[in-house]
Design an enzyme around this catalytic site. Sequence first.
Site, mmCIF file in Angstrom:
data_model
loop_
_atom_site.group_PDB
_atom_site.id
_atom_site.type_symbol
_atom_site.label_atom_id
_atom_site.label_comp_id
_atom_site.label_asym_id
_atom_site.label_seq_id
_atom_site.Cartn_x
_atom_site.Cartn_y
_atom_site.Cartn_z
ATOM 1 N N THR A 5 -6.171 -69.745 -55.838
ATOM 2 C CA THR A 5 -5.684 -68.365 -55.783
ATOM 3 C C THR A 5 -4.200 -68.298 -55.477
ATOM 4 O O THR A 5 -3.483 -67.462 -56.032
ATOM 5 C CB THR A 5 -6.466 -67.572 -54.711
ATOM 6 N N SER B 281 -10.747 -73.708 -57.481
ATOM 7 C CA SER B 281 -11.367 -74.743 -56.653
ATOM 8 C C SER B 281 -12.875 -74.828 -56.849
ATOM 9 O O SER B 281 -13.489 -75.832 -56.488
ATOM 10 C CB SER B 281 -11.044 -74.526 -55.169
ATOM 11 N N THR C 115 -9.339 -71.720 -51.995
ATOM 12 C CA THR C 115 -10.019 -71.654 -50.705
ATOM 13 C C THR C 115 -11.513 -71.939 -50.783
ATOM 14 O O THR C 115 -12.114 -72.367 -49.797
ATOM 15 C CB THR C 115 -9.824 -70.268 -50.058
ATOM 16 N N ASP C 116 -12.139 -71.701 -51.934
ATOM 17 C CA ASP C 116 -13.605 -71.745 -51.976
ATOM 18 C C ASP C 116 -14.177 -73.110 -51.612
ATOM 19 O O ASP C 116 -15.217 -73.189 -50.944
ATOM 20 C CB ASP C 116 -14.109 -71.321 -53.357
#
Length: 329
Positions: free
Chosen positions: A13, A54, A85-86
Site C-alpha cells: 500500500t 503483500s 501490511t497484510d
Amino acid sequence: MKKKILLLTTGGTIASVPGGQGLEPHRSQVMERELEQLRTYYDIAVRDVMCLDSSNIRPQEWQLIAGSIFDNREGYDGIVVSHGTDTMAYTASAVTFMLPDIDLPVVFTGSQLPLADMLSDGPDNLRTAFAMAASGYPGVFLAFDRKVMLGCRAVKVRASGFSAFESVNARYAAQVSNRGLVVDSTVLPRRTGEARLCPKLSENVFLLKLTPGLNPAVFDMLAAMGYKGIVIEAFGLGGVNVLHKGLRGIRRAVEDGISVVVTTQCLYDSANLEIYQVGAKLLELGVIQGRDMTSEAAMTKLMWALGQGLEPEGIAELFARNLAGEITP
C-alpha cells in the site's frame, strides 16, 4: 556524517497508486518526495526487490528479501524494507529466522494509506523506520505508528486503523516520544556469532485453527497431502478436545513423524500444556509447546526448522530455545 541506509522496496500500500481496479503497487518513484526529505538526515540508496501486493508474497519472496538484505548489507548502517501490511508480520518473522545474528538493523515498514494520499501514515512510518535503521542496534524489526517491535513479535491487529500492529507478549523495542527514538535495550536480540544467511524453508507446514467438533480425520488428510509440520491454534492455554476421538488424529500425525506445535488462539499470554489434563495428554503424545509465540512466529520457525533438515526431536529442541526474542525464556 550521515548514516548510510539502504531502502529495499517490495510494493504494498505504501507504494500504491489508484488503478483501473483499485490500488496497485508501483515502484519506488512514488516514494521519491518523502525520500528527498529524509535525505536531509540520511545517505539513502534504493533498490527495488519486487513490486507486489503483500497478499501475493509467498515463501519464495521471503527468501528473495532475506537474500537481498544479506547480500547488500555491506557498506550500510541499516536497511529499511517497505512492504504491504497484510503479510508483513509473516515476512518479518520468517526473515528473522533466515538471518541469524544479523549484524545491522533491518526494519520493515509500510502504511495503511498510500504515500500518494495527503493524509497517509506512510511518512511517519518511514521516519520511524529510518531512525531505527540508523540506531546501530542489530536485529530484524517492524516499525509502525511510532513504535518499533521485534519482527518475530509483530502481529497485524487492525485492518484499517493506523495503529495496525502490536508487539504481542513482548515490550516494544523502541518508541518515539518527545525524547526522540527511545530504545529499550532489554528487548533487543543478543548476537551469538557471525551473521549468516540460512534461507531454506519447507512449505509443508499447515496452520490449523481448532474449532469445537473438528473432525480429527483432518490430520490424516494433512499427512496424505505431504505436510511435515502442523501448528494448531488451540483453545485457551492449549486445550484440545480429548473426547470423541479428538486425540487420535494428532497421535497418528506425531507417529508419522509430523512435528505438531500447539499455540493458543488467544492473542496474548502463553500456551501452557502442563496445567490442564487435556494439555498433559498432548505432551504425552509428543507435541511441541508453542509457549507465548505468535502464530506467525510459530509457523515460520517451523518452516525454517524443517528447511534446515531437522528431525522431530531436533525441532522440539529448537522450539524450546529462544533464538531471536520469539519466546519468553
